[in-house]
Design a protein around this motif. Sequence first.
Motif, PDB file in Angstrom:
ATOM      1  N   SER A 150     -36.455  -0.037  -2.537  1.00  0.00           N
ATOM      2  CA  SER A 150     -37.829  -0.151  -3.357  1.00  0.00           C
ATOM      3  C   SER A 150     -38.106  -1.050  -3.199  1.00  0.00           C
ATOM      4  N   THR A 151     -38.189  -2.179  -2.638  1.00  0.00           N
ATOM      5  CA  THR A 151     -38.179  -3.685  -2.023  1.00  0.00           C
ATOM      6  C   THR A 151     -39.875  -3.726  -2.287  1.00  0.00           C
ATOM      7  N   SER A 152     -40.562  -4.973  -2.512  1.00  0.00           N
ATOM      8  CA  SER A 152     -41.689  -5.302  -2.591  1.00  0.00           C
ATOM      9  C   SER A 152     -41.924  -5.815  -1.312  1.00  0.00           C
ATOM     10  N   VAL A 153     -40.830  -6.324  -0.741  1.00  0.00           N
ATOM     11  CA  VAL A 153     -41.144  -7.429   0.262  1.00  0.00           C
ATOM     12  C   VAL A 153     -42.057  -7.064   1.035  1.00  0.00           C
ATOM     13  N   GLU A 154     -42.579  -7.713   1.816  1.00  0.00           N
ATOM     14  CA  GLU A 154     -43.228  -6.740   3.338  1.00  0.00           C
ATOM     15  C   GLU A 154     -42.089  -7.390   4.375  1.00  0.00           C
ATOM     16  N   SER A 155     -41.920  -6.286   5.360  1.00  0.00           N
ATOM     17  CA  SER A 155     -41.203  -6.578   6.601  1.00  0.00           C
ATOM     18  C   SER A 155     -41.219  -6.984   7.839  1.00  0.00           C
ATOM     19  N   ALA A 156     -41.420  -7.762   8.719  1.00  0.00           N
ATOM     20  CA  ALA A 156     -42.034  -7.745   9.877  1.00  0.00           C
ATOM     21  C   ALA A 156     -40.656  -7.673  10.890  1.00  0.00           C
ATOM     22  N   GLY A 157     -39.825  -7.416  10.824  1.00  0.00           N
ATOM     23  CA  GLY A 157     -38.680  -7.265  11.463  1.00  0.00           C
ATOM     24  C   GLY A 157     -37.880  -5.357  11.512  1.00  0.00           C
ATOM     25  N   ARG A 158     -38.556  -5.180   9.784  1.00  0.00           N
ATOM     26  CA  ARG A 158     -37.927  -3.228   9.167  1.00  0.00           C
ATOM     27  C   ARG A 158     -38.801  -2.983   8.642  1.00  0.00           C
ATOM     28  N   THR A 179     -37.891 -13.838  13.106  1.00  0.00           N
ATOM     29  CA  THR A 179     -36.934 -13.219  11.753  1.00  0.00           C
ATOM     30  C   THR A 179     -37.827 -11.278  12.818  1.00  0.00           C
ATOM     31  N   SER A 180     -38.780 -11.186  12.990  1.00  0.00           N
ATOM     32  CA  SER A 180     -39.231 -10.171  13.974  1.00  0.00           C
ATOM     33  C   SER A 180     -38.426  -9.266  15.084  1.00  0.00           C
ATOM     34  N   GLY A 197     -34.734  -8.833  13.847  1.00  0.00           N
ATOM     35  CA  GLY A 197     -34.742  -7.560  12.898  1.00  0.00           C
ATOM     36  C   GLY A 197     -34.752  -7.670  11.228  1.00  0.00           C
ATOM     37  N   ILE A 198     -35.065  -9.208  10.651  1.00  0.00           N
ATOM     38  CA  ILE A 198     -35.084 -10.171   9.742  1.00  0.00           C
ATOM     39  C   ILE A 198     -35.916 -10.240   8.496  1.00  0.00           C
ATOM     40  N   ASP A 199     -35.871  -9.265   7.392  1.00  0.00           N
ATOM     41  CA  ASP A 199     -37.482  -9.378   5.849  1.00  0.00           C
ATOM     42  C   ASP A 199     -37.090 -10.419   6.362  1.00  0.00           C
ATOM     43  N   TYR A 200     -39.041 -10.894   5.798  1.00  0.00           N
ATOM     44  CA  TYR A 200     -40.196 -11.741   5.927  1.00  0.00           C
ATOM     45  C   TYR A 200     -40.558 -11.896   5.084  1.00  0.00           C
ATOM     46  N   ILE A 201     -41.261 -12.706   3.988  1.00  0.00           N
ATOM     47  CA  ILE A 201     -41.972 -12.802   3.253  1.00  0.00           C
ATOM     48  C   ILE A 201     -43.577 -13.701   3.323  1.00  0.00           C
ATOM     49  N   HIS A 251     -32.800  -3.349  -0.550  1.00  0.00           N
ATOM     50  CA  HIS A 251     -34.859  -2.796   0.679  1.00  0.00           C
ATOM     51  C   HIS A 251     -35.261  -2.144   0.078  1.00  0.00           C
ATOM     52  N   PRO A 278     -37.178  -6.357  -7.675  1.00  0.00           N
ATOM     53  CA  PRO A 278     -37.366  -5.406  -7.156  1.00  0.00           C
ATOM     54  C   PRO A 278     -35.846  -5.005  -5.894  1.00  0.00           C
ATOM     55  N   MET A 279     -35.155  -6.109  -5.616  1.00  0.00           N
ATOM     56  CA  MET A 279     -33.613  -6.199  -4.890  1.00  0.00           C
ATOM     57  C   MET A 279     -32.240  -6.115  -6.241  1.00  0.00           C
ATOM     58  N   ASN A 325     -45.802 -12.076  -2.930  1.00  0.00           N
ATOM     59  CA  ASN A 325     -43.997 -12.600  -2.889  1.00  0.00           C
ATOM     60  C   ASN A 325     -43.850 -14.006  -2.121  1.00  0.00           C
TER      61      ASN A 325
END
Lengths: 483, 209
Positions: free
Chosen positions: B200-208, A99-100, A103-107, B198, A256-257, A113
């Motif tokens: 205002s998201t609370s999800v942490e992002s590894a990528g962005r 994901t890194s 470029g994908i969001d990863y929890i 995204h 949130p989303m 969360n």
Amino acid sequence: MASIPLTLYEKIWVNHLVEQRDDGTCLIYIDRHLVHEVTSPQAFEGLRVANRKVRRPDLTLAVPDHNLPTSPRVDARGNEVPIADRESAVQLDLLRRNTSEFGIDYIHASSVNQGIVHVVGPEQGFTLPGTTLVCGDSHTSAHGALGALAFGIGTSEVEHVLATQTLLLGQSKTMEVRVDGALGFGVSAKDVILSIIGKIGAAGGSGYVIEYTGEVIRNLSIEGRLTIANMSIEGGARAGLIAPDQTTFDYIKGRPMAPKGADWDAAIAFWKTLPSDAGARYDRTVRLDATDIAPALTWGTSPEDVVQITGFVPDPESFADPAKRVAAQKSLDYMGLTPGTAMQDIGVDYVFIGSCTNSRIEDMRAAAVANGRSVADGVRALVVPGSGLVKRQAEAEGLDRIFIAAGFEWREPGCSMCLAMNPDKVPPGLRCASTSNRNFVGRQGPGARTHLVSPAMAAAAAVTGRLSDVRDLIGRDPMGATS
Amino acid sequence: MHPVKQVSGRAYPWGAKNIDTDVIIPAHWLKTITRSGLGKGAFETVRADPDNIFDDARYAGSPILIAGDNFGCGSSREHAAWALADMGIAAVLAPSFSDIFSGNAFKNGIIPVVLPQAAIDRLVEVAQTDTVTVDLETMTVTTRFQDRFPFELDAFRRRCLMEGLDEIGLTLARDTQISKYEAGVNEHRPWMSGERAHASTSVESAGRT
Ligand code: SF4
């Protein structure tokens, strides 16, 4: 010109059609893509080999769940606890690295969360009405509870969606499953969906997208609707839909989303156009009456092997279909059951309250019927909240203390004992009352015997040590419900 | 993917119904990060029985599997198709398949052939002693006893199998259409964009970040 009345499914389909090919296959746009560690490594590898990018990382969300142990994730000093199983550790680490790289969001596993992918999607407002949503997991059908056309895909399709944000699909047939009336005391959404699958069979929905309608469905919370849509796949349907309504909008608002401000108003206006039109036609309609639905559970190794808790283990000879007779006998041998035994006389060794079917806050509340009682001797009982947010909410309500005082284990979120991929397994030959969705041979561990039940029924089994009618535990009189 | 036009040979005359993906490949095999080598785990629980069909010398290495209704039901794991492919199976014959499994089968060069129960019963009988042929050109399953069972396949999938086409490559060639669709969404349903969601998201992002 009067327009042709359309079903919710048809509206979503038309809205997502990129193009229709001469041979009839359709290229369908995918709005939301959830990714987890088990079904994605080979897809990312495929992208890398072909030197392809992820087309819309912003529409993709990744979360680890299947392999993750449900023991504490950080130690007393705040350090991450390493994962003992090497293969799981590799898969989990790969999800983070993939994901890194793309470029994908990863929890992160230790984030509040984090949770089961199908609990996280709705909870974060990632799942929205009228969208197409996919994930490399068959219980993606759950998201249909919010009016999203949501279905599980294989890894090659995961790769296809990552690269193109589309899928090649043929249109499904439509089935309306209508549940009229009002549910009786002690009857939950899980009992409704088990009864539906018992009626249509495990292959009954094959080739169809189900739309659940009727008063019972309308009166369910989103949590209950998620339980129903989740198990569409156990009835053979790849997706199950429930029309969005005020309950849906209230649930999504502020997540949130979820859309905000002017976007929110525009979204609501659009979502209100989605429900099936009056006079829309389904290829098949199945009706159930709420008065015929009682607390239900499974006796065999297919989710269609459903019986009411007041019932008995069936005699294989009682089935008309010869193949079913053979299958039933094999199931009973595996389950270690004798025909004619009252379901309530069957003792349990394990109780599992969790999984993407039943691990949301309402399920935790329902399981709290165990309040003031103790888990029976010799029974191991787990409560596994579906996400860190569910866990936090339950703890704020004091539910964790009820469970712990009664002798349940209160664990970290994940798929846990739903499938035998992480340390939570049912040992061979032992019997489990489980709120998960599959009672397949070996699903909860090699040789494990599973009875699918609702959270309240699971809690009842934990404190009595046998499969039990939760209505007896709470008293049939609703006024005495908390006695 | 290699083109497939015909699959011919011995067949496992199984006929069992509702074979789920946990039976085809149990979950503990899913921890792999590659597509290969899963044949070892295929039908593990069935193979625990010493008299099982898969270890019967008569059928060893058969390219065809004959099964009952609802084959491949259960999870979406493509590992089920990879496991079959790894054990050399190139066609599965059954009265019906789960939707997800049949999609996965196609993508791995396995032909899911739907035939009426009567045809399956007959083929289970023939396969005890003789070979079976699945032909994509003529869309038939035949035996040396003049059995001839026609079947249907989605035209696009048939072409992909016969020409060994890469679906992703084919779709990427439709980029203009996809971009046009996306432009329409941005205009009419702007809230769909992940970038806005995204914000205002609370999800942490590894990528962005
Ligand atoms: S909880 Fe069970 S059914 Fe749900 S996603 Fe996890 S493994 Fe699959």
